[in-house]
Scaffold this motif. Structure first.
Motif, PDB file in Angstrom:
ATOM      1  N   SER A  10       0.828  -1.206   0.000  1.00  0.00           N
ATOM      2  CA  SER A  10       0.000   0.000   0.000  1.00  0.00           C
ATOM      3  C   SER A  10       0.864   1.259   0.000  1.00  0.00           C
ATOM      4  CB  SER A  10      -0.924   0.015   1.215  1.00  0.00           C
ATOM      5  OG  SER A  10      -0.161  -0.020   2.422  1.00  0.00           O
ATOM      6  N   LYS A  11       2.168   1.088   0.268  1.00  0.00           N
ATOM      7  CA  LYS A  11       3.099   2.216   0.269  1.00  0.00           C
ATOM      8  C   LYS A  11       3.995   2.181  -0.966  1.00  0.00           C
ATOM      9  CE  LYS A  11       3.186   2.330   5.335  1.00  0.00           C
ATOM     10  NZ  LYS A  11       4.026   2.228   6.554  1.00  0.00           N
ATOM     11  N   ALA A  12       3.445   1.637  -2.052  1.00  0.00           N
ATOM     12  CA  ALA A  12       4.244   1.442  -3.265  1.00  0.00           C
ATOM     13  C   ALA A  12       4.782   2.750  -3.826  1.00  0.00           C
ATOM     14  CB  ALA A  12       3.398   0.721  -4.321  1.00  0.00           C
ATOM     15  N   LEU A  13       4.016   3.820  -3.734  1.00  0.00           N
ATOM     16  CA  LEU A  13       4.464   5.093  -4.289  1.00  0.00           C
ATOM     17  C   LEU A  13       5.727   5.583  -3.595  1.00  0.00           C
ATOM     18  CD1 LEU A  13       3.859   7.291  -6.350  1.00  0.00           C
ATOM     19  CD2 LEU A  13       2.444   8.427  -4.640  1.00  0.00           C
ATOM     20  N   GLY A  14       5.795   5.407  -2.287  1.00  0.00           N
ATOM     21  CA  GLY A  14       6.985   5.797  -1.547  1.00  0.00           C
ATOM     22  C   GLY A  14       8.196   4.959  -1.943  1.00  0.00           C
ATOM     23  N   PHE A  15       7.990   3.641  -2.039  1.00  0.00           N
ATOM     24  CA  PHE A  15       9.077   2.759  -2.464  1.00  0.00           C
ATOM     25  C   PHE A  15       9.541   3.100  -3.880  1.00  0.00           C
ATOM     26  CE2 PHE A  15       7.102  -0.327   0.682  1.00  0.00           C
ATOM     27  CZ  PHE A  15       8.119  -0.172   1.617  1.00  0.00           C
ATOM     28  N   ALA A  16       8.582   3.427  -4.740  1.00  0.00           N
ATOM     29  CA  ALA A  16       8.918   3.767  -6.129  1.00  0.00           C
ATOM     30  C   ALA A  16       9.763   5.034  -6.194  1.00  0.00           C
ATOM     31  CB  ALA A  16       7.641   3.931  -6.953  1.00  0.00           C
ATOM     32  N   LEU A  17       9.424   6.023  -5.376  1.00  0.00           N
ATOM     33  CA  LEU A  17      10.205   7.257  -5.342  1.00  0.00           C
ATOM     34  C   LEU A  17      11.634   7.001  -4.878  1.00  0.00           C
ATOM     35  CD1 LEU A  17       7.590   9.759  -3.869  1.00  0.00           C
ATOM     36  CD2 LEU A  17       8.723   9.961  -6.094  1.00  0.00           C
ATOM     37  N   VAL A  18      11.784   6.197  -3.829  1.00  0.00           N
ATOM     38  CA  VAL A  18      13.122   5.856  -3.337  1.00  0.00           C
ATOM     39  C   VAL A  18      13.910   5.120  -4.421  1.00  0.00           C
ATOM     40  CG1 VAL A  18      14.408   4.459  -1.680  1.00  0.00           C
ATOM     41  CG2 VAL A  18      12.435   5.785  -0.919  1.00  0.00           C
ATOM     42  N   TYR A  19      13.254   4.176  -5.084  1.00  0.00           N
ATOM     43  CA  TYR A  19      13.918   3.415  -6.154  1.00  0.00           C
ATOM     44  C   TYR A  19      14.407   4.342  -7.264  1.00  0.00           C
ATOM     45  CZ  TYR A  19      14.105   0.937 -10.600  1.00  0.00           C
ATOM     46  OH  TYR A  19      14.481   0.495 -11.835  1.00  0.00           O
ATOM     47  N   VAL A  20      13.549   5.236  -7.715  1.00  0.00           N
ATOM     48  CA  VAL A  20      13.901   6.111  -8.836  1.00  0.00           C
ATOM     49  C   VAL A  20      15.053   7.038  -8.481  1.00  0.00           C
ATOM     50  CG1 VAL A  20      13.088   8.053 -10.248  1.00  0.00           C
ATOM     51  CG2 VAL A  20      11.659   6.014  -9.980  1.00  0.00           C
ATOM     52  N   PHE A  21      14.963   7.683  -7.332  1.00  0.00           N
ATOM     53  CA  PHE A  21      15.970   8.694  -7.018  1.00  0.00           C
ATOM     54  C   PHE A  21      17.249   8.109  -6.423  1.00  0.00           C
ATOM     55  CE2 PHE A  21      12.125  11.295  -7.275  1.00  0.00           C
ATOM     56  CZ  PHE A  21      12.584  12.281  -8.137  1.00  0.00           C
ATOM     57  N   LEU A  22      17.180   6.976  -5.754  1.00  0.00           N
ATOM     58  CA  LEU A  22      18.395   6.364  -5.227  1.00  0.00           C
ATOM     59  C   LEU A  22      19.075   5.497  -6.266  1.00  0.00           C
ATOM     60  CD1 LEU A  22      20.307   5.801  -2.866  1.00  0.00           C
ATOM     61  CD2 LEU A  22      18.790   3.938  -2.159  1.00  0.00           C
ATOM     62  N   TRP A  23      18.312   4.600  -6.878  1.00  0.00           N
ATOM     63  CA  TRP A  23      18.899   3.646  -7.828  1.00  0.00           C
ATOM     64  C   TRP A  23      19.110   4.275  -9.206  1.00  0.00           C
ATOM     65  CZ3 TRP A  23      20.659  -1.327  -7.111  1.00  0.00           C
ATOM     66  CH2 TRP A  23      20.908  -2.075  -8.270  1.00  0.00           C
ATOM     67  N   GLU A  24      17.990   4.756  -9.784  1.00  0.00           N
ATOM     68  CA  GLU A  24      18.050   5.239 -11.165  1.00  0.00           C
ATOM     69  C   GLU A  24      18.823   6.550 -11.303  1.00  0.00           C
ATOM     70  OE1 GLU A  24      17.050   3.713 -13.782  1.00  0.00           O
ATOM     71  OE2 GLU A  24      15.550   2.238 -13.176  1.00  0.00           O
ATOM     72  N   GLN A  25      18.683   7.444 -10.334  1.00  0.00           N
ATOM     73  CA  GLN A  25      19.310   8.756 -10.453  1.00  0.00           C
ATOM     74  C   GLN A  25      20.721   8.804  -9.878  1.00  0.00           C
ATOM     75  OE1 GLN A  25      18.705  11.644 -11.767  1.00  0.00           O
ATOM     76  NE2 GLN A  25      16.557  11.671 -12.306  1.00  0.00           N
ATOM     77  N   PHE A  26      20.932   8.138  -8.756  1.00  0.00           N
ATOM     78  CA  PHE A  26      22.199   8.305  -8.036  1.00  0.00           C
ATOM     79  C   PHE A  26      23.217   7.205  -8.342  1.00  0.00           C
ATOM     80  CE2 PHE A  26      24.806   7.740  -4.166  1.00  0.00           C
ATOM     81  CZ  PHE A  26      25.437   8.975  -4.149  1.00  0.00           C
ATOM     82  N   LEU A  27      22.847   5.954  -8.024  1.00  0.00           N
ATOM     83  CA  LEU A  27      23.825   4.872  -8.114  1.00  0.00           C
ATOM     84  C   LEU A  27      24.288   4.599  -9.541  1.00  0.00           C
ATOM     85  CD1 LEU A  27      22.412   2.349  -5.476  1.00  0.00           C
ATOM     86  CD2 LEU A  27      24.341   3.926  -5.252  1.00  0.00           C
ATOM     87  N   THR A  28      23.384   4.723 -10.526  1.00  0.00           N
ATOM     88  CA  THR A  28      23.782   4.423 -11.909  1.00  0.00           C
ATOM     89  C   THR A  28      24.817   5.405 -12.437  1.00  0.00           C
ATOM     90  OG1 THR A  28      21.877   5.691 -12.733  1.00  0.00           O
ATOM     91  CG2 THR A  28      21.603   3.307 -12.512  1.00  0.00           C
TER      92      THR A  28
END
Length: 242
Positions: A159-177
């Motif tokens: 039910s908190k998928a939107l929060g997890f999605a935001l963390v994924y996008v900005f931590l994984w997709e934006q930062f680590l890559t």
């Protein structure tokens, strides 16, 4: 049109949500007009503009935010009002439930964002012509399909998928890559960028030092789409709904 798809489109394309999405999609268009007018004649414009607007803004931020906004709550209405159990108990194949939900997000996000991407390229990188427009449209649609499958699955998982999605996008997709090259083979953003470069390596030559192989990007995109669509079907089969 399939009744489930029609219903899903109406749920996804609410007036307020649609207005916000159109506004987000208009941001890179406005920025393209402004930058082209102010600094379009500078020598390094064709290098800086794709990095800033196409990679940094359109593919890196707006695309995943728009898709997560539409896809994570794809089953939200049915879960909240407890009508999802009615759908599941009906003699309907699970794919007939999941596919319309997925397609609704893809159709709305893909149509708006691909149009915005084409406009951005025509305004600021018009010398690339039809090939550049085709490349940006395909790369955006690839990102929409992959993110759509991933975020639809997330929406069923939590039910908190939107929060997890935001963390994924900005931590994984934006930062680590940006700092760990190997992670780029597991990044939807990098798949879109690599397909963009692979389809038009002249207009988007600035991305050559950082993209992964075109074949790898295409293959990985297909795997992500199929894998998370299957996991969504599996989750729907196994979840316990009151």
């Amino acid at each position: 049109m399939d009744p489930m798809l029609s219903l899903s489109l109406r749920q996804v394309a609410g007036k307020r949500k649609l207005a916000i999405i159109v506004l987000l999609a208009a941001l890179p268009i406005g920025l393209a007009i402004l930058l082209h007018a102010l600094v379009g004649d500078e020598r390094d414009f064709d290098v800086r503009f794709p990095q800033l607007v196409i990679d940094g803004l359109l593919l890196g931020v707006i695309l995943p935010i728009v898709v997560m906004t539409l896809a994570t709550p794809a089953f939200g209405n049915e879960v909240e009002d407890r009508t999802l159990n009615v759908l599941i108990l009906k003699p309907v194949r699970r794919i007939a439930i999941v596919l319309p939900k997925y397609l609704a997000s893809v159709i709305v996000a893909g149509g708006i964002l691909a149009t915005a991407g084409a406009a951005v390229v025509l305004i600021a990188l018009g010398s690339g012509g039809v090939q550049a427009v085709f490349a940006i449209a395909v790369s955006i649609l690839t990102g929409v399909l992959a993110y759509g499958a991933l975020f639809t699955w997330m929406g069923l998982m939590s039910s908190k998928a939107l929060g997890f999605a935001l963390v994924y996008v900005f931590l994984w997709e934006q930062f680590l890559t940006r700092f760990i090259r190997g992670i780029r083979y597991f990044s939807v953003r990098e798949y879109s960028l690599s397909i963009l470069h692979g389809l038009d390596d002249e207009t988007f030559s600035v991305f050559e030092p950082r993209v992964i192989e075109f074949e790898a990007a295409v293959t990985a995109s297909i795997i992500v789409i199929v894998l998370f669509f299957f996991l969504t079907l599996r989750r729907l089969n196994r979840m316990d709904i009151p």
